[in-house]
Design an enzyme around this catalytic site. Structure first.
Site, PDB file in Angstrom:
ATOM      1  CB  CYS A  43      33.430  42.093  41.921  1.00 46.40           C
ATOM      2  SG  CYS A  43      34.263  40.777  42.820  1.00 46.40           S
ATOM      3  CB  CYS A  48      37.005  39.635  40.971  1.00 51.63           C
ATOM      4  SG  CYS A  48      36.906  41.412  41.112  1.00 51.63           S
ATOM      5  CE  LYS A  51      40.685  37.643  37.691  1.00 52.76           C
ATOM      6  NZ  LYS A  51      40.862  39.067  37.799  1.00 52.76           N
ATOM      7  CE1 TYR A 179      45.481  44.631  39.020  1.00 49.65           C
ATOM      8  CE2 TYR A 179      45.854  46.760  38.012  1.00 49.65           C
ATOM      9  CZ  TYR A 179      45.907  45.935  39.113  1.00 49.65           C
ATOM     10  OH  TYR A 179      46.386  46.410  40.300  1.00 49.65           O
ATOM     11  CD  GLU A 183      43.647  39.619  36.104  1.00 48.67           C
ATOM     12  OE1 GLU A 183      42.450  39.820  35.812  1.00 48.67           O
ATOM     13  OE2 GLU A 183      44.108  39.792  37.248  1.00 48.67           O
ATOM     14  CG  HIS A 438      62.662  24.147  54.135  1.00 43.62           C
ATOM     15  ND1 HIS A 438      63.053  24.885  53.046  1.00 43.62           N
ATOM     16  CD2 HIS A 438      63.154  22.895  53.960  1.00 43.62           C
ATOM     17  CE1 HIS A 438      63.762  24.113  52.235  1.00 43.62           C
ATOM     18  NE2 HIS A 438      63.827  22.909  52.763  1.00 43.62           N
ATOM     19  CD  GLU A 443      61.943  27.993  52.624  1.00 43.31           C
ATOM     20  OE1 GLU A 443      62.573  27.871  53.686  1.00 43.31           O
ATOM     21  OE2 GLU A 443      61.777  27.033  51.825  1.00 43.31           O
TER      22      GLU A 443
HETATM   23  P1  NDP Z   1      44.522  49.025  33.126  1.00 51.98           P
HETATM   24  O1  NDP Z   1      44.501  50.438  33.555  1.00 51.98           O
HETATM   25  O2  NDP Z   1      45.116  47.999  34.006  1.00 51.98           O
HETATM   26  O3  NDP Z   1      45.273  48.916  31.727  1.00 51.98           O
HETATM   27  C1  NDP Z   1      44.860  49.668  30.624  1.00 51.98           C
HETATM   28  C2  NDP Z   1      45.781  49.362  29.463  1.00 51.98           C
HETATM   29  O4  NDP Z   1      45.257  49.979  28.314  1.00 51.98           O
HETATM   30  C3  NDP Z   1      47.179  49.911  29.647  1.00 51.98           C
HETATM   31  O5  NDP Z   1      48.071  49.032  29.042  1.00 51.98           O
HETATM   32  C4  NDP Z   1      47.122  51.262  28.932  1.00 51.98           C
HETATM   33  O6  NDP Z   1      48.339  51.620  28.346  1.00 51.98           O
HETATM   34  C5  NDP Z   1      46.148  50.969  27.810  1.00 51.98           C
HETATM   35  N1  NDP Z   1      45.317  52.116  27.454  1.00 51.98           N
HETATM   36  C6  NDP Z   1      44.682  52.945  28.288  1.00 51.98           C
HETATM   37  N2  NDP Z   1      43.977  53.848  27.600  1.00 51.98           N
HETATM   38  C7  NDP Z   1      44.169  53.596  26.291  1.00 51.98           C
HETATM   39  C8  NDP Z   1      43.706  54.182  25.092  1.00 51.98           C
HETATM   40  N3  NDP Z   1      42.925  55.229  25.099  1.00 51.98           N
HETATM   41  N4  NDP Z   1      44.121  53.622  23.929  1.00 51.98           N
HETATM   42  C9  NDP Z   1      44.934  52.541  23.914  1.00 51.98           C
HETATM   43  N5  NDP Z   1      45.392  51.949  25.018  1.00 51.98           N
HETATM   44  C10 NDP Z   1      45.020  52.474  26.193  1.00 51.98           C
HETATM   45  O7  NDP Z   1      42.997  48.710  32.743  1.00 51.98           O
HETATM   46  P2  NDP Z   1      42.195  47.354  32.540  1.00 51.98           P
HETATM   47  O8  NDP Z   1      41.169  47.669  31.537  1.00 51.98           O
HETATM   48  O9  NDP Z   1      43.112  46.202  32.307  1.00 51.98           O
HETATM   49  O10 NDP Z   1      41.511  47.141  33.964  1.00 51.98           O
HETATM   50  C11 NDP Z   1      40.729  48.187  34.531  1.00 51.98           C
HETATM   51  C12 NDP Z   1      40.902  48.239  36.021  1.00 51.98           C
HETATM   52  O11 NDP Z   1      40.194  47.169  36.605  1.00 51.98           O
HETATM   53  C13 NDP Z   1      42.342  48.057  36.502  1.00 51.98           C
HETATM   54  O12 NDP Z   1      43.035  49.270  36.527  1.00 51.98           O
HETATM   55  C14 NDP Z   1      42.150  47.492  37.872  1.00 51.98           C
HETATM   56  O13 NDP Z   1      41.999  48.540  38.786  1.00 51.98           O
HETATM   57  C15 NDP Z   1      40.849  46.716  37.763  1.00 51.98           C
HETATM   58  N6  NDP Z   1      41.132  45.265  37.634  1.00 51.98           N
HETATM   59  C16 NDP Z   1      41.724  44.626  38.675  1.00 51.98           C
HETATM   60  C17 NDP Z   1      42.026  43.284  38.590  1.00 51.98           C
HETATM   61  C18 NDP Z   1      42.698  42.610  39.737  1.00 51.98           C
HETATM   62  O14 NDP Z   1      42.676  43.153  40.834  1.00 51.98           O
HETATM   63  N7  NDP Z   1      43.351  41.464  39.526  1.00 51.98           N
HETATM   64  C19 NDP Z   1      41.703  42.509  37.411  1.00 51.98           C
HETATM   65  C20 NDP Z   1      41.098  43.276  36.353  1.00 51.98           C
HETATM   66  C21 NDP Z   1      40.824  44.599  36.480  1.00 51.98           C
HETATM   67  P3  NDP Z   1      49.527  52.390  29.087  1.00 51.98           P
HETATM   68  O15 NDP Z   1      49.565  51.921  30.503  1.00 51.98           O
HETATM   69  O16 NDP Z   1      50.730  52.012  28.320  1.00 51.98           O
HETATM   70  O17 NDP Z   1      49.192  53.829  28.979  1.00 51.98           O
END
Ligand code: NDP
Length: 449
Positions: A43, A48, A51, A179, A183, A438, A443
């Protein structure tokens, strides 16, 4: 007197490990925490915090354009210096890293700057070979980005490296549509890059409400981001000019300057020695724990991303706090995982709490949905054709609000207060009884039809 070197040995000084260490120490436990990299964890160091600062930095691209409509004399082409933003962000990371370290030390927690692995139910081994014993061991080692094993994958980066780039690339391809992908797509796009997201399915941000995700996709396309769906990564070839050509199933190859993988995160359990203590892992390599964060070994516990429950910082912190209060503060506490608000800091951001419309329909059957689809006042004056969308999902029988989902400026700020209401079980009628403030975007929460 304990027979062990410590009452608690924590492996990993990220959000969960730091909270557990300092609270256990404040309860009177003798605590050590081992950290192989930097105190603060994902984080603070590479997640976080940096980012969000990049998101702020990137947003000025639009703000500066909009400023003209508000009467400010801004040159058509403003200059942006990536290294200034990058280095200032890293300075802030250093400051928070220092603050975390001070907090631990002020509570008397011993920080060991080495990798530690488990070598028995009550024993850890440090990288220099030293063995330490503890009444309890807490695994709080987090997760790391998963990288597909396709040919040429070594030419790609992950979000870990994105914070340290030498320059903003002109063309960026991001693998994934979750995510991190959305982002960073926003950040790179605002900073001038042409961005293409590719995903293996047709979905972006699986788990969020469909209408909200569709709106982000629509706005992203309008801004010029490209998407390739149903595309499986096949390989990356590096040309002599340093450009990267990415091949994928179902689409033509694409040549870019940077490839970033954002395809989920994997628990950091490999090589951690957990088998020496009989700690069971799930199929994704996450430590299996019960409601008290206890693993299959009685003296070993785990919190945060390494357990792959909810990969969010505030959840890891709560788990660390609950663990320390339960076992060192004589205050049994369990984390309530209901109604956790979450946000994606895309451009614009989106946020949600509770059930999506489709979840509610499946779970409750009878559901009423209210929405507000509006152009924020600031966007109207700025001539920015970008609409916000708020949705409220209610139990059709009881009128109780079971979910709120939104996309639009500042929605991550707004959802926190809305989450209090959803968690408290308020009804749509109670929202409506509250007088609107407002003129705000928030709102709309009490004006939805
Ligand atoms: P996410 O789980 O959000 O997204 C992963 C993406 O990668 C999805 O689009 C998924 O596709 C795809 N994917 C997963 N596995 C494969 C694979 N083997 N091959 C190809 N594509 C794949 O993960 P992130 O890496 O973006 O983030 C990790 C975690 O970190 C998040 O789940 C979240 O919990 C946390 N995070 C939170 C944030 C916040 O609170 N703002 C910011 C950044 C991270 P599909 O869904 O289509 O299967």
């Amino acid at each position: 007197m304990s027979d062990y070197d410590y009452d608690l040995f924590v492996i990993g000084a990220g959000s969960g490990g730091t909270r557990a260490s300092r609270v256990a120490a404040a309860h009177g436990a003798k605590v050590a925490v081992a950290e192989e990299y930097r105190v603060g964890g994902t984080c603070v160091i590479r997640g976080c915090v940096p980012k969000k600062l990049l998101v702020y930095g990137a947003h000025f691209a639009e703000d500066l354009k909009d400023a003209k409509r508000f009467g400010w004399q801004v040159p058509d082409e403003c200059e942006f210096d990536w290294k200034t933003l990058r280095d200032n962000v890293m300075e802030e990371v250093d400051r928070i890293n220092g603050a975390y370290t001070d907090t631990l030390e002020s509570q008397g927690v011993e920080i060991i700057h080495q990798r530690a692995t488990v070598s028995g139910p009550n024993e850890v081994t440090l990288a220099d070979g030293t063995k330490k014993t503890a009444g309890k061991i807490l695994i709080a080692v987090g997760a790391h980005p998963s990288v597909p094993t396709c040919p040429g994958h070594e030419h790609g980066i992950t979000s870990n490296e994105a914070f340290h780039l030498e320059a903003v690339p002109k063309r960026v391809l991001i693998a994934g549509a979750g995510y991190i992908a959305n982002e960073f797509a926003g950040i790179f796009h605002q900073l001038g890059a042409h961005v293409i997201l590719i995903n293996r399915t047709k979905e972006i941000l699986r788990g969020y409400d469909q209408a909200i995700r569709d709106r982000l996709l629509q706005i992203s396309l309008m801004k010029g981001l490209e998407f390739r769906f149903d595309a499986t990564f096949e390989g990356i070839e590096k040309g002599e000019d340093g450009c990267l050509t990415v091949s994928m199933s179902g689409h033509e190859p694409v040549t870019v300057d940077l490839v970033m993988f954002a395809t989920g995160r994997v628990p950091n359990t490999e090589g951690l020695g957990l088998e020496t203590a009989g700690v069971e892992l799930d199929e994704k390599g996450a430590v299996k724990v019960d409601e008290d964060n206890r693993s299959s070994c009685d003296s070993i516990f785990a919190v945060g991303d390494v357990t792959n429950r909810v990969q969010l910082t505030p959840v890891a912190i709560r788990e660390g706090q609950a663990f320390a209060d339960t076992f060192f503060g004589d205050k049994p506490t369990r984390v309530d995982y209901g109604c956790i608000p979450a946000a994606v800091f895309s451009h614009p951001p989106l946020a949600g709490v509770g059930m999506t419309e489709s979840e509610a329909k499946q779970k409750l059957g009878s559901v009423r949905v209210y929405s507000s689809d509006f152009r924020p006042m600031k966007n109207v004056l700025a001539g920015r054709d970008e609409r916000a969308l708020y949705k409220m999902v209610c139990d059709g029988e009881t009128d109780r609000v079971v979910g709120i989902h939104m996309i639009g400026p500042d929605c991550a700020e707004i959802i926190q207060a809305a989450a209090v209401c959803v968690k408290a079980g308020l009804t749509k009628a109670q929202f409506d009884e509250t007088v609107a403030l407002h003129p705000t975007m928030a709102e709309e929460l009490v004006l939805m039809r």
